[in-house]
Design an enzyme around this catalytic site. Structure first.
Site, short mmCIF file in Angstrom:
data_model
loop_
_atom_site.label_atom_id
_atom_site.label_comp_id
_atom_site.label_asym_id
_atom_site.label_seq_id
_atom_site.Cartn_x
_atom_site.Cartn_y
_atom_site.Cartn_z
N SER A 114 0.94 -1.20 -0.03
CA SER A 114 -0.08 -0.04 0.03
C SER A 114 0.86 1.26 -0.08
O SER A 114 2.08 1.28 0.08
CB SER A 114 -1.04 0.04 1.19
N LYS A 153 12.78 7.19 13.01
CA LYS A 153 13.22 7.97 11.91
C LYS A 153 14.34 8.67 11.94
O LYS A 153 15.31 8.87 10.94
CB LYS A 153 11.74 8.70 11.42
N TYR A 155 7.68 7.41 17.23
CA TYR A 155 7.88 7.45 15.69
C TYR A 155 9.19 8.18 15.24
O TYR A 155 9.93 7.55 14.46
CB TYR A 155 6.64 7.81 15.11
N THR A 212 -1.96 8.81 3.47
CA THR A 212 -1.91 7.13 3.48
C THR A 212 -3.03 6.62 4.84
O THR A 212 -3.32 7.60 5.55
CB THR A 212 -0.58 6.52 3.53
N SER A 241 11.71 10.64 7.47
CA SER A 241 10.44 11.17 7.47
C SER A 241 11.07 12.78 7.77
O SER A 241 11.93 12.81 8.49
CB SER A 241 9.53 10.89 8.51
#
Length: 262
Positions: A19, A162, A158, A193, A145
């Site tokens: 995806s 990254k 998160y 997304t 990111s």
């Protein structure tokens, strides 16, 4: 600086291919003549993507794999090398995140996030790099990111994955470029997304919602950067200005982040 100008006949591995950005990249690579090994946990979605690619005259193989499992990655990498003959391009894209404050976050989930987002990329790079070095050529893409260079509140775990990814990719780039292996680090902003569910979208500042980009736009930016031998890009490019503000006026930058996010 190694510019990737043609994908015809190349062997490529794309993680997180079921995806989002990974899927868009896989479609573009296959259209340009690469044979693509599609990596993700969701076998059904991978097989659907294989069918779509082959119906369009491309070549692809589904490679179900949990990238957080080192032994599974090593086995899948061996299969990819055998099936493709040579892996010229690795796109480390698999990952996920949460949008909640640190104290409300589950420690087990944060551990799994690090295994998936960071260690998954490390495992794949370590498994395929020897073959690239042996052939004296190759390209590796690490999907990081903007949150890997600027840590917003509510995304501590998160962002940590990254930041780690950026550090690994930058170091590896210097280590292997003279041996013919090119490393590209990609830092997207907010991408439309499944990463952003309805709850996350409601909590997002209006300006951030307006600045969201599509997965296909990021995929196009990746191919553009590979074609020009870039080592790091931020997309949209205008977001990179925030790095300079952070470096030169950290107090002002911090206050602005608080106003925009808290």
């Amino acid at each position: 600086m190694s510019k990737l100008k043609s994908y015809q006949g190349l062997g490529a591995v794309v993680t997180g291919a079921s995806s989002g950005i990974g899927r868009e990249l896989a479609l573009r690579l296959a259209t340009r003549g690469a044979e693509v090994a599609l990596v993700a946990r969701r076998k059904e979605q991978l097989e659907e993507l294989v069918a779509q690619i082959t119906s369009q005259g491309g070549r692809a193989v589904a490679l179900p794999c949990d990238v957080s499992d080192r032994r599974a990655v090593e086995a899948s990498a061996s299969f990819a090398l055998e099936r493709l003959g040579k892996v010229d391009l690795l796109i480390n894209n698999a990952g996920y995140g949460r949008h909640r404050d640190f104290i409300s976050s589950d420690v087990a989930d944060m551990e799994q996030m690090m295994r998936t987002n960071y260690l998954g990329s490390l495992y794949w790079a370590h498994a395929l790099l020897p073959s690239m070095l042996e052939h004296g050529s190759g390209w590796m893409v690490f999907m990081a990111s903007v949150a890997g260079r600027i840590a917003p509140p509510g995304e501590g775990a998160y962002s940590a994955t990254k930041f780690a990814t950026v550090g690994l990719a930058e170091s590896l780039s210097i280590e292997v470029e003279d041996a013919g292996v090119h490393v590209l680090t990609v830092c997207p902003g907010t991408v439309r997304t499944d990463f952003f569910d309805d709850e996350a979208l409601r909590a997002m500042p209006a300006a951030a919602r307006r600045s969201m980009v599509e997965a296909g736009q990021v995929a196009d930016a990746v191919l553009w950067a590979l074609g020009r031998g870039k080592r790091m890009i931020t997309y949209p490019r205008k977001l990179s200005g925030a790095y300079l503000v952070k470096a030169l006026m950290p107090g002002l930058f911090r206050a602005g982040v608080k106003r925009a996010t808290l």
